[in-house]
Design a protein around this motif. Sequence first.
Motif, mmCIF file in Angstrom:
data_model
loop_
_atom_site.group_PDB
_atom_site.id
_atom_site.type_symbol
_atom_site.label_atom_id
_atom_site.label_comp_id
_atom_site.label_asym_id
_atom_site.label_seq_id
_atom_site.Cartn_x
_atom_site.Cartn_y
_atom_site.Cartn_z
ATOM 1 N N ALA A 173 0.823 -1.208 0.000
ATOM 2 C CA ALA A 173 0.000 0.000 0.000
ATOM 3 C C ALA A 173 0.860 1.263 0.000
ATOM 4 N N MET A 174 2.021 1.204 0.643
ATOM 5 C CA MET A 174 2.913 2.359 0.642
ATOM 6 C C MET A 174 3.486 2.591 -0.749
ATOM 7 N N PHE A 175 3.835 1.513 -1.436
ATOM 8 C CA PHE A 175 4.300 1.667 -2.816
ATOM 9 C C PHE A 175 3.174 2.205 -3.704
ATOM 10 N N ALA A 176 1.951 1.740 -3.470
ATOM 11 C CA ALA A 176 0.818 2.231 -4.258
ATOM 12 C C ALA A 176 0.609 3.723 -4.019
ATOM 13 N N LEU A 177 0.742 4.143 -2.770
ATOM 14 C CA LEU A 177 0.609 5.561 -2.453
ATOM 15 C C LEU A 177 1.677 6.368 -3.183
ATOM 16 N N ALA A 178 2.933 5.890 -3.117
ATOM 17 C CA ALA A 178 4.032 6.594 -3.779
ATOM 18 C C ALA A 178 3.840 6.621 -5.292
ATOM 19 N N ASP A 179 3.395 5.502 -5.862
ATOM 20 C CA ASP A 179 3.157 5.449 -7.301
ATOM 21 C C ASP A 179 2.080 6.451 -7.704
ATOM 22 N N GLY A 180 1.049 6.577 -6.870
ATOM 23 C CA GLY A 180 -0.008 7.524 -7.172
ATOM 24 C C GLY A 180 0.480 8.956 -7.191
ATOM 25 N N LEU A 181 1.517 9.224 -6.413
ATOM 26 C CA LEU A 181 2.120 10.559 -6.382
ATOM 27 C C LEU A 181 3.236 10.703 -7.412
ATOM 28 N N THR A 182 3.582 9.593 -8.096
ATOM 29 C CA THR A 182 4.740 9.525 -9.011
ATOM 30 C C THR A 182 6.020 9.971 -8.315
ATOM 31 N N VAL A 183 6.185 9.467 -7.093
ATOM 32 C CA VAL A 183 7.379 9.753 -6.298
ATOM 33 C C VAL A 183 8.037 8.425 -5.944
ATOM 34 N N PRO A 184 9.347 8.271 -6.169
ATOM 35 C CA PRO A 184 10.002 7.013 -5.792
ATOM 36 C C PRO A 184 10.008 6.811 -4.281
ATOM 37 N N LEU A 185 9.982 5.546 -3.870
ATOM 38 C CA LEU A 185 9.970 5.182 -2.452
ATOM 39 C C LEU A 185 11.085 4.186 -2.183
ATOM 40 N N SER A 186 11.860 4.449 -1.141
ATOM 41 C CA SER A 186 12.927 3.540 -0.718
ATOM 42 C C SER A 186 12.692 3.134 0.734
ATOM 43 N N PHE A 187 13.004 1.875 1.028
ATOM 44 C CA PHE A 187 12.876 1.366 2.387
ATOM 45 C C PHE A 187 14.248 1.106 2.989
ATOM 46 N N ASP A 188 14.380 1.405 4.267
ATOM 47 C CA ASP A 188 15.541 1.015 5.050
ATOM 48 C C ASP A 188 15.080 -0.074 6.006
ATOM 49 N N PRO A 189 15.537 -1.320 5.831
ATOM 50 C CA PRO A 189 15.050 -2.404 6.691
ATOM 51 C C PRO A 189 15.773 -2.509 8.035
ATOM 52 N N ASP A 190 16.699 -1.582 8.301
ATOM 53 C CA ASP A 190 17.485 -1.660 9.528
ATOM 54 C C ASP A 190 17.133 -0.526 10.475
ATOM 55 N N LEU A 191 16.963 -0.854 11.735
ATOM 56 C CA LEU A 191 16.787 0.150 12.775
ATOM 57 C C LEU A 191 18.097 0.324 13.529
ATOM 58 N N SER A 192 18.369 1.546 13.956
ATOM 59 C CA SER A 192 19.610 1.859 14.653
ATOM 60 C C SER A 192 19.331 2.120 16.126
ATOM 61 N N ILE A 193 20.319 1.853 16.955
ATOM 62 C CA ILE A 193 20.203 2.290 18.337
ATOM 63 C C ILE A 193 20.372 3.807 18.348
ATOM 64 N N ARG A 194 19.907 4.445 19.408
ATOM 65 C CA ARG A 194 20.054 5.896 19.492
ATOM 66 C C ARG A 194 21.524 6.259 19.713
ATOM 67 N N ASP A 195 21.833 7.492 19.352
ATOM 68 C CA ASP A 195 23.220 7.945 19.501
ATOM 69 C C ASP A 195 23.651 8.038 20.953
ATOM 70 N N ASP A 196 22.682 8.013 21.888
ATOM 71 C CA ASP A 196 23.041 8.012 23.302
ATOM 72 C C ASP A 196 23.170 6.597 23.858
ATOM 73 N N GLY A 197 23.067 5.580 22.984
ATOM 74 C CA GLY A 197 23.214 4.194 23.402
ATOM 75 C C GLY A 197 21.910 3.486 23.714
ATOM 76 N N ASP A 198 20.789 4.187 23.687
ATOM 77 C CA ASP A 198 19.485 3.575 23.954
ATOM 78 C C ASP A 198 19.166 2.569 22.843
ATOM 79 N N ARG A 199 18.912 1.320 23.232
ATOM 80 C CA ARG A 199 18.691 0.254 22.271
ATOM 81 C C ARG A 199 17.201 -0.006 22.000
ATOM 82 N N SER A 200 16.328 0.785 22.592
ATOM 83 C CA SER A 200 14.893 0.506 22.478
ATOM 84 C C SER A 200 14.372 0.505 21.035
ATOM 85 N N PRO A 201 14.917 1.314 20.105
ATOM 86 C CA PRO A 201 14.396 1.241 18.736
ATOM 87 C C PRO A 201 14.518 -0.139 18.106
ATOM 88 N N LEU A 202 15.472 -0.952 18.557
ATOM 89 C CA LEU A 202 15.656 -2.280 17.973
ATOM 90 C C LEU A 202 14.446 -3.181 18.208
#
Length: 374
Positions: A173-202
């Motif tokens: 659905a996200m690709f469909a939304l982007a296609d409807g806007l004729t805007v390319p969409l890229s995904f980043d499949p990796d989450l990073s820990i915060r720069d202060d060392g907090d690992r909760s985003p993982l």
Amino acid sequence: MSLAALARKTWRENRLFSVLLELTYRCNLDCVFCYNDRSLRGVALTLDDYRRLLADLERMGAFQVVLSGGEPLAHPDFFAIGTEARARGFVVRVKSNGHALKREVARRLRREVDPFVVEVSLHGATAATHERQTRVPGSFDTLLVNLELAQEAGLRLRLNSTLTCWNEGEVEAMFALADGLTVPLSFDPDLSIRDDGDRSPLALAPSPEGLLRLFRVLRERAEAAGADPGTTAKTGAVREAARRDALRPAADDGLPAPGDGKHCGAGSSTVAIDPYGNVYPCVAWRIPSGNLHDASIEEIWRGSPALAQVRTTTSEIPGRLAAQGGVSEKTGFCPGAAWAQFHDPFEVPPGVVARKEAVDEAFRAGPLLPVRQP
């Protein structure tokens, strides 16, 4: 000389190619997985500091300047900095959440900065999912309106999304939304820990099924784009190109594909600079390498022991990864992310292995099979 050849030359000769400026950590959204360390304090760079920096970068022959944050448009001197970068001939990219791209802001951005591209964050195909991640009610509808206004202003757009366990079911659905806007969409499949060392985003990392779902969609889209009834070779080449792109780490975003000899251009062709003048090898590999209040970027580039060590490390990574068996330098491995998680740039995070396994399965020759829903 092609852009790829130029990038390889900068890596070999340690010539600065791309600089990411984190102008501010202020933001009008509150994304749950944001990696910025908002507790970081220091003496903020002034407009005159940025003007001196851009003059130094021009003299050094740098090619690209990326204006990021936080939300870069929240910086009071954003337009002055962007205009200066444009006047000095840099390729300017802007990374924004899109929330401030109202009609007049978009028009001014096009008129005064004219960035090569404005990269805007999309977090879901529905308001519920997008706003679960931004934690700002109404941000989804605001984004959709602003994207249309930005297009009307003549801005070149690209959508970026971080794949999470919350939005992995909305990939199509996200690709469909982007296609409807004729805007390319890229995904980043990796989450990073915060720069202060907090690992909760993982904890929001996508499931194995979510990764497989994304890469199967990427394969389908690549094959559809390369479809040629008379030539199977073309489809295969497009599929392989999509496979390589799927394995590239997000830290390499906006840079040509790697050349031989080094794993990446961290500290060899790129640096990131935070709002307080601290210089790092790249946005992911945050080893302090100097500060612009104490030395010029040229002095730091040529004389920083930390950058010298990173350059040595990036040359050692291909061999070290090959020795581990089953993991090559082309698996989406980011030494900066490894350093952040383990303080060891050679340690392969589990997410890299999961990505490689999902890519291998999704791009395996033969017909696609349905992915099991998570």
